[in-house]
Design a protein around this motif. Structure first.
Motif, PDB file in Angstrom:
ATOM      1  N   LEU A 108       0.842  -1.200   0.000  1.00  0.00           N
ATOM      2  CA  LEU A 108       0.000   0.000   0.000  1.00  0.00           C
ATOM      3  C   LEU A 108       0.871   1.243   0.000  1.00  0.00           C
ATOM      4  CD1 LEU A 108      -2.639  -0.946   2.754  1.00  0.00           C
ATOM      5  CD2 LEU A 108      -2.998  -0.853   0.272  1.00  0.00           C
ATOM      6  N   PRO A 109       0.360   2.355  -0.546  1.00  0.00           N
ATOM      7  CA  PRO A 109       1.129   3.600  -0.478  1.00  0.00           C
ATOM      8  C   PRO A 109       1.217   4.120   0.963  1.00  0.00           C
ATOM      9  CG  PRO A 109      -1.035   3.980  -1.468  1.00  0.00           C
ATOM     10  CD  PRO A 109      -0.913   2.503  -1.266  1.00  0.00           C
ATOM     11  N   SER A 110       2.319   4.807   1.268  1.00  0.00           N
ATOM     12  CA  SER A 110       2.499   5.370   2.617  1.00  0.00           C
ATOM     13  C   SER A 110       1.473   6.443   2.915  1.00  0.00           C
ATOM     14  CB  SER A 110       3.891   5.997   2.745  1.00  0.00           C
ATOM     15  OG  SER A 110       4.882   5.019   2.722  1.00  0.00           O
ATOM     16  N   LEU A 111       1.243   7.289   1.895  1.00  0.00           N
ATOM     17  CA  LEU A 111       0.390   8.452   2.120  1.00  0.00           C
ATOM     18  C   LEU A 111      -1.007   8.199   1.600  1.00  0.00           C
ATOM     19  CD1 LEU A 111       2.912  11.234   1.034  1.00  0.00           C
ATOM     20  CD2 LEU A 111       2.506  10.340   3.323  1.00  0.00           C
ATOM     21  N   ASN A 112      -2.000   8.584   2.368  1.00  0.00           N
ATOM     22  CA  ASN A 112      -3.359   8.554   1.842  1.00  0.00           C
ATOM     23  C   ASN A 112      -4.119   9.741   2.422  1.00  0.00           C
ATOM     24  OD1 ASN A 112      -4.039   7.108   4.439  1.00  0.00           O
ATOM     25  ND2 ASN A 112      -2.942   5.459   3.396  1.00  0.00           N
ATOM     26  N   GLY A 113      -5.340   9.573   2.824  1.00  0.00           N
ATOM     27  CA  GLY A 113      -6.066  10.683   3.433  1.00  0.00           C
ATOM     28  C   GLY A 113      -7.279  11.124   2.665  1.00  0.00           C
ATOM     29  N   THR A 168      -3.142   0.964   8.773  1.00  0.00           N
ATOM     30  CA  THR A 168      -2.711   1.532   7.488  1.00  0.00           C
ATOM     31  C   THR A 168      -3.062   3.007   7.307  1.00  0.00           C
ATOM     32  OG1 THR A 168      -4.792   1.001   6.374  1.00  0.00           O
ATOM     33  CG2 THR A 168      -3.076  -0.724   6.378  1.00  0.00           C
ATOM     34  N   GLY A 169      -3.891   3.565   8.167  1.00  0.00           N
ATOM     35  CA  GLY A 169      -4.339   4.939   7.999  1.00  0.00           C
ATOM     36  C   GLY A 169      -5.431   5.107   6.958  1.00  0.00           C
ATOM     37  N   MET A 170      -5.844   4.009   6.325  1.00  0.00           N
ATOM     38  CA  MET A 170      -6.855   4.142   5.274  1.00  0.00           C
ATOM     39  C   MET A 170      -8.253   4.332   5.867  1.00  0.00           C
ATOM     40  SD  MET A 170      -5.332   1.550   2.410  1.00  0.00           S
ATOM     41  CE  MET A 170      -6.077   2.356   0.997  1.00  0.00           C
ATOM     42  N   VAL A 171      -9.078   5.072   5.130  1.00  0.00           N
ATOM     43  CA  VAL A 171     -10.434   5.359   5.602  1.00  0.00           C
ATOM     44  C   VAL A 171     -11.266   4.077   5.597  1.00  0.00           C
ATOM     45  CG1 VAL A 171     -12.550   6.642   5.139  1.00  0.00           C
ATOM     46  CG2 VAL A 171     -10.328   7.739   4.777  1.00  0.00           C
ATOM     47  N   GLN A 172     -11.921   3.801   6.725  1.00  0.00           N
ATOM     48  CA  GLN A 172     -12.797   2.634   6.809  1.00  0.00           C
ATOM     49  C   GLN A 172     -14.260   3.024   6.699  1.00  0.00           C
ATOM     50  OE1 GLN A 172     -11.411   0.983  10.573  1.00  0.00           O
ATOM     51  NE2 GLN A 172     -10.178  -0.504   9.467  1.00  0.00           N
ATOM     52  N   ALA A 173     -14.598   4.131   7.331  1.00  0.00           N
ATOM     53  CA  ALA A 173     -16.016   4.527   7.341  1.00  0.00           C
ATOM     54  C   ALA A 173     -16.135   6.022   7.570  1.00  0.00           C
ATOM     55  CB  ALA A 173     -16.767   3.774   8.434  1.00  0.00           C
ATOM     56  N   VAL A 174     -17.186   6.587   6.985  1.00  0.00           N
ATOM     57  CA  VAL A 174     -17.516   8.006   7.179  1.00  0.00           C
ATOM     58  C   VAL A 174     -18.902   8.058   7.820  1.00  0.00           C
ATOM     59  CG1 VAL A 174     -17.889  10.226   6.043  1.00  0.00           C
ATOM     60  CG2 VAL A 174     -16.168   8.649   5.131  1.00  0.00           C
ATOM     61  N   PHE A 175     -18.980   8.731   8.951  1.00  0.00           N
ATOM     62  CA  PHE A 175     -20.234   8.843   9.699  1.00  0.00           C
ATOM     63  C   PHE A 175     -20.763  10.264   9.542  1.00  0.00           C
ATOM     64  CE2 PHE A 175     -17.377   5.876  11.854  1.00  0.00           C
ATOM     65  CZ  PHE A 175     -18.139   4.718  11.897  1.00  0.00           C
ATOM     66  N   LEU A 176     -21.751  10.426   8.678  1.00  0.00           N
ATOM     67  CA  LEU A 176     -22.364  11.747   8.460  1.00  0.00           C
ATOM     68  C   LEU A 176     -23.477  11.880   9.490  1.00  0.00           C
ATOM     69  CD1 LEU A 176     -22.441  11.420   4.584  1.00  0.00           C
ATOM     70  CD2 LEU A 176     -20.858  12.833   5.909  1.00  0.00           C
ATOM     71  N   ASP A 177     -23.086  11.971  10.751  1.00  0.00           N
ATOM     72  CA  ASP A 177     -24.010  11.761  11.878  1.00  0.00           C
ATOM     73  C   ASP A 177     -24.619  13.042  12.422  1.00  0.00           C
ATOM     74  OD1 ASP A 177     -21.579  12.640  12.956  1.00  0.00           O
ATOM     75  OD2 ASP A 177     -22.058  11.714  14.887  1.00  0.00           O
TER      76      ASP A 177
END
Lengths: 327, 327
Positions: free
Chosen positions: A85-90, B99-108
């Motif tokens: 996986l890439p280091s940077l995400n966001g 990994t820092g990757m987004v898992q979920a977005v809560f538009l709460d």
């Protein structure tokens, strides 16, 4: 009350938004706003996760004259490449400046950051580089090496590029990519001193912690944009260079003295006064380059203002792309 | 690499996640983690937008033992009611701690904040309130007045509730709501002194800037949870009360001394030592209530740790709800 929130992925955004003149103008407006009244840009929120070899930064800025403001989260998980996986995400989220309600979520994995960072380089080059640039040099061979040269090329149509990096192989690939994408002559420099000597515009794009550009290499008619330093401890430009330049500008002084080139220069006892900011040059409050022979340096750490500008621009460009969530 | 990111709206979340024992346990685990090693919880990022009569806060916390960490953005736009919108809204994003990757977005729109804030009140009551609570009193008549009493009722099954607020009419509605939702006897107190005198458990839920609970009202066998103060300038409990209590605990000392009851107490020259935190009581590192006759106070400002815990819990509970975005 029902809301419509647009969700855009990296793929949606790569199709809809590019590094082009319109983006450079949007980022230029952000810098102009930064020089004015009513900006609210808190210090970067930073979270170092030592046991994960990771860092997470959060940036935001409220800019008068913009309908929305972005909150951006930039994780860097430096062991990710071990698992492919890439280091940077966001991601970024654009909120209404009128109501605070979410307008759009950009699951961009850092793409918008990449292009807004490059666009700031174009703004710096537009206002600070000599009018005539024959050769542009880039130190570093990563994504920003390519994007910074592409951005600078929008505002100075140089025919020749020099690339230097610690890996000659990566420098060759970077030069080949720039030849292909810009149609310029591009070659690898044998050493960085030579690259600087032959260039009128140099961009440093490295995570260096000891300078990659020496003060003694400065020469009349040179502009340098240093964009690699974005954390305390990084340093691309020898501190004496900042004092020797006719004009040194920071994207934001408060950030540059904490995490940019200005930090090392201040630590060395140089650059005591409060230097001007790029936005002041954009608005004309501070003159930019005043002669072709001057030496100028721009120190870019990356601002929440750019995130707000790129997010607003991206939502306009996205049109009907992505997924609309109705709440 | 392709990712799947779950987007959940306020409506999805209200169906999937409630203030219940499982949530209280999740929040209790977050407080326990806060008392341990390896937590990274930066100071709250705060942006005051004076020309919009608005404020935006960002919270986050990395907790060892949790698979993800949340970043939460809480805008308060206090002119929104003029155009028929709620003042408070906001969202959370859950990122992988690996990994820092987004898992979920809560538009709460702040729903998860509401219930995690109440759940912290339940954790405080569980460890600090007398074992036998006949009457619980609440000062304030808003959303948290209802939720805090509902949360406390999960851990102390009191049969009677007293409500006091500046508006007697709102207090009546709040009491009626609590009667209906909890099946308790609920009535409006004639004054806050009387409410405290008749209660063994009191929760203050106001945005007061001068104390609504006097030190002279403290009596043996009383627990007070003050949850309204979350900004410098707010103050619900007379500073002397903190010094008089047998045990005063903060959710996080660094936050409480900046924006909780501890701020006013320190300003008054009281509570010099570093008080214990709720998490230390949860883990047993610091004893909680040691006798039915003791007087205890919990000072809750709201932590990023709770956001991380409620986000992780909500994703588990959400199942297949919401929209999946493939990137």
């Amino acid at each position: 009350m029902s809301q419509e929130i647009r969700i855009l992925t990296e793929s949606d955004l790569r199709h809809a938004v590019q590094l082009d003149h319109a983006l450079v103008e949007a980022i230029e407006r952000a810098f102009a706003a930064l020089a004015g009244e009513g900006v609210v840009m808190p210090p970067v929120m930073s979270m170092a996760l030592h046991d994960r070899n990771a860092e997470v930064d959060v940036k935001t800025a409220y800019l008068p004259g913009f309908d929305g403001f972005a909150v951006k989260v930039s994780p860097g998980f430096f062991d990710n490449p071990k698992i492919g996986l890439p280091s940077l995400n966001g991601f970024m989220v654009l909120l209404s400046a009128q109501t605070g309600m979410v307008q759009a979520v950009f699951l961009d994995n850092g793409y918008l950051t990449d292009i807004r960072t490059a666009a700031a380089g174009a703004v710096a080059a537009k206002h600070l580089a000599p009018r005539h640039v024959e050769t542009a040099g880039v130190i570093g061979t990563g994504v920003q090496a390519r994007l910074q040269i592409q951005a600078a090329h929008l505002v100075r149509g140089f025919p020749r590029v020099l690339v230097w990096g610690r890996s000659g192989e990566k420098a060759e690939v970077c030069a080949a990519d720039l030849r292909a994408s810009l149609g310029v002559e591009a070659e690898v420099a044998t050493d960085p001193a030579r690259l600087v000597a032959e260039s009128q515009l140099v961009v440093t794009t490295t995570p260096a912690t000891t300078p990659v550009l020496r003060a003694s290499w400065l020469h009349p008619g040179l502009h340098v944009t240093a964009m690699g330093s974005d954390q305390p401890g990084k340093n691309e430009i020898e501190p004496a260079a900042l004092a020797q330049a006719h004009l040194y500008v920071a994207d934001r002084v408060a950030q540059a003295e904490a995490m940019g080139e200005l930090r090392a220069a201040r630590a060395a006892g140089l650059v005591q006064a409060s230097p001007p900011e790029l936005g002041q040059v954009v608005t004309g409050a501070v003159p930019g380059r005043q002669a072709e022979t001057e030496i100028t340096i721009a120190d870019l750490t990356g601002t929440g203002a750019q995130d707000t500008a790129v997010a607003a621009h991206a939502l306009t460009r996205a049109g009907v792309a992505g997924t609309v969530i109705r709440t």
